[in-house]
Design a protein around this motif. Structure first.
Motif, PDB file in Angstrom:
ATOM      1  N   MET A  15       0.830  -1.202   0.000  1.00 21.87           N
ATOM      2  CA  MET A  15       0.000   0.000   0.000  1.00 21.87           C
ATOM      3  C   MET A  15       0.869   1.258   0.000  1.00 21.87           C
ATOM      4  SD  MET A  15      -3.238   1.055   2.312  1.00 21.87           S
ATOM      5  CE  MET A  15      -3.557  -0.465   3.189  1.00 21.87           C
ATOM      6  N   TYR A  17       3.701   1.369  -1.311  1.00 21.20           N
ATOM      7  CA  TYR A  17       4.222   1.391  -2.677  1.00 21.20           C
ATOM      8  C   TYR A  17       3.238   2.073  -3.621  1.00 21.20           C
ATOM      9  CZ  TYR A  17       6.051  -0.199  -7.117  1.00 21.20           C
ATOM     10  OH  TYR A  17       6.532  -0.243  -8.389  1.00 21.20           O
ATOM     11  N   ARG A  18       1.967   1.687  -3.501  1.00 22.65           N
ATOM     12  CA  ARG A  18       0.936   2.242  -4.387  1.00 22.65           C
ATOM     13  C   ARG A  18       0.798   3.752  -4.195  1.00 22.65           C
ATOM     14  NH1 ARG A  18      -4.786   2.028  -3.516  1.00 22.65           N
ATOM     15  NH2 ARG A  18      -4.451   0.461  -1.898  1.00 22.65           N
ATOM     16  N   TYR A  19       0.745   4.197  -2.938  1.00 25.48           N
ATOM     17  CA  TYR A  19       0.548   5.626  -2.710  1.00 25.48           C
ATOM     18  C   TYR A  19       1.780   6.440  -3.106  1.00 25.48           C
ATOM     19  CZ  TYR A  19      -3.909   4.728  -0.522  1.00 25.48           C
ATOM     20  OH  TYR A  19      -5.201   4.352  -0.297  1.00 25.48           O
TER      21      TYR A  19
ATOM     22  N   GLU B 194      -1.548  -6.317  -4.505  1.00 27.13           N
ATOM     23  CA  GLU B 194      -0.834  -6.195  -3.234  1.00 27.13           C
ATOM     24  C   GLU B 194      -0.646  -7.554  -2.570  1.00 27.13           C
ATOM     25  OE1 GLU B 194      -2.641  -3.080  -0.886  1.00 27.13           O
ATOM     26  OE2 GLU B 194      -2.360  -1.646  -2.510  1.00 27.13           O
ATOM     27  N   GLU B 197       2.272  -9.058  -4.311  1.00 32.35           N
ATOM     28  CA  GLU B 197       3.522  -8.432  -3.873  1.00 32.35           C
ATOM     29  C   GLU B 197       3.962  -8.959  -2.507  1.00 32.35           C
ATOM     30  OE1 GLU B 197       2.653  -4.325  -6.333  1.00 32.35           O
ATOM     31  OE2 GLU B 197       2.637  -4.293  -4.157  1.00 32.35           O
TER      32      GLU B 197
END
Lengths: 207, 207
Positions: A15, A17-19, B194, B197
């Protein structure tokens, strides 16, 4: 890589990473712990603790350098290199996962499809569905990092063991059982029914 | 139902439910916190804390009565009653979810399928794929508890808002975005990338 990251932090890494990726795409160079906390739904102090745990670096007064922190997490997650996957069980779910674009973008490439039925291959000419009998010869010829298990629950544990024998050490299981393998195998079980039950709980008990 | 259960415990409730059901199926009447802990991968003291938090009852020296505790959790999760779902976005993933037997066993029934394309309905004669234009009239006529969102990310937020306007208050989202809705809506986002990952992390960093 001898650092130990607690499991709850590992679960949050994707998460973060995504943001961070979204923040980078907006052209933002630094991000404060407070801002990251708001995106993540955490407190700023929790974010600082997390980043400490995975040894990301920030600068006093500036916040975290977005690209640097993103790359650090990328490396931790092992998503900077290509990883080869096979899908075992090519029903609707297997096909949906095959076509999920986001995986390929992160270096996860499906190189083989296996099923025990004779399949109509017309739907996917690039990657034929192979008979499961070819599994051993295929894994001898190709490096397979991850096996995706999308087969009926009753066949899943035995298949996981067979894949383990072929040298595969990472398993993404969608059957509603917990796959049990020796300790050197990484297993993530996706229990869709449990996710739906959690939603049902939240519907019944609004915050 | 005014008890407050911390979120980590809520997340574990479906797993407790699953193991208690398996224990019940084996004909076992009581289960100790130690035994339950082993199944759950927790400590016995953590299990006792959890059960306290969701107000399950045990008996000194006997352990927890399996069926009673299972029924208590069933009630908390709201899976003892029928809940009606619609699936919005009928690609491979939508079809896979439609055919997931475990949902129906727990009272989750799909009563409608929607897509914005003209679909070939031959694959599923019992439940036709409706044009998304029929959404409002459908939700006026039928009680819909849960909307499953399996459409492209770019369309998901707008569709969630439209479904919210139709009175739906529970959303199970599979697009790789976090759906944002007013506080009285329950949203569970399933981020498959996610989860993959996390598997990649575990493969790279064995315990």
């Amino acid at each position: 890589m001898a650092i130990y990251i607690p499991d709850p932090v590992v679960k949050r890494l994707p998460m973060y990473y995504r943001y961070l990726k979204e923040t980078e795409n907006r052209g933002q160079v630094y991000i404060s712990s407070a801002e990251l906390a708001q995106l993540m739904g955490l407190t700023a102090s929790q974010v600082r603790q997390d980043v400490n745990a995975f040894q990301g670096e920030g600068r006093q007064g500036c916040g975290y350098p977005v690209t640097e922190l993103k790359k650090h997490i990328e490396k931790l997650l092992g998503i900077c290199r290509q990883q080869n996957m096979i899908i075992v069980g090519v029903g609707n779910l297997g096909r949906a996962l095959l076509r999920h674009k986001e995986f390929a973008e992160r270096g996860f490439t499906t190189i083989g499809l296996f099923d025990n039925r004779t399949c109509n291959n017309a739907w996917n000419k690039n990657l034929p569905v192979r008979d499961i009998a070819e599994l051993e010869s295929f894994t001898e010829k190709h490096r397979v990092d991850i096996a995706i298990l999308t087969l009926p629950a009753v066949n899943t544990q035995a298949m996981a063991e067979r894949l383990y024998q072929c040298g595969i050490r990472a398993f993404w299981n969608f059957a509603p059982i917990d796959v049990q393998l020796p300790k050197d195998a990484a297993v993530v079980n996706v229990h869709l029914d449990e996710s739906l039950e959690r939603l049902s709980y939240r519907l019944k008990h609004p915050e």
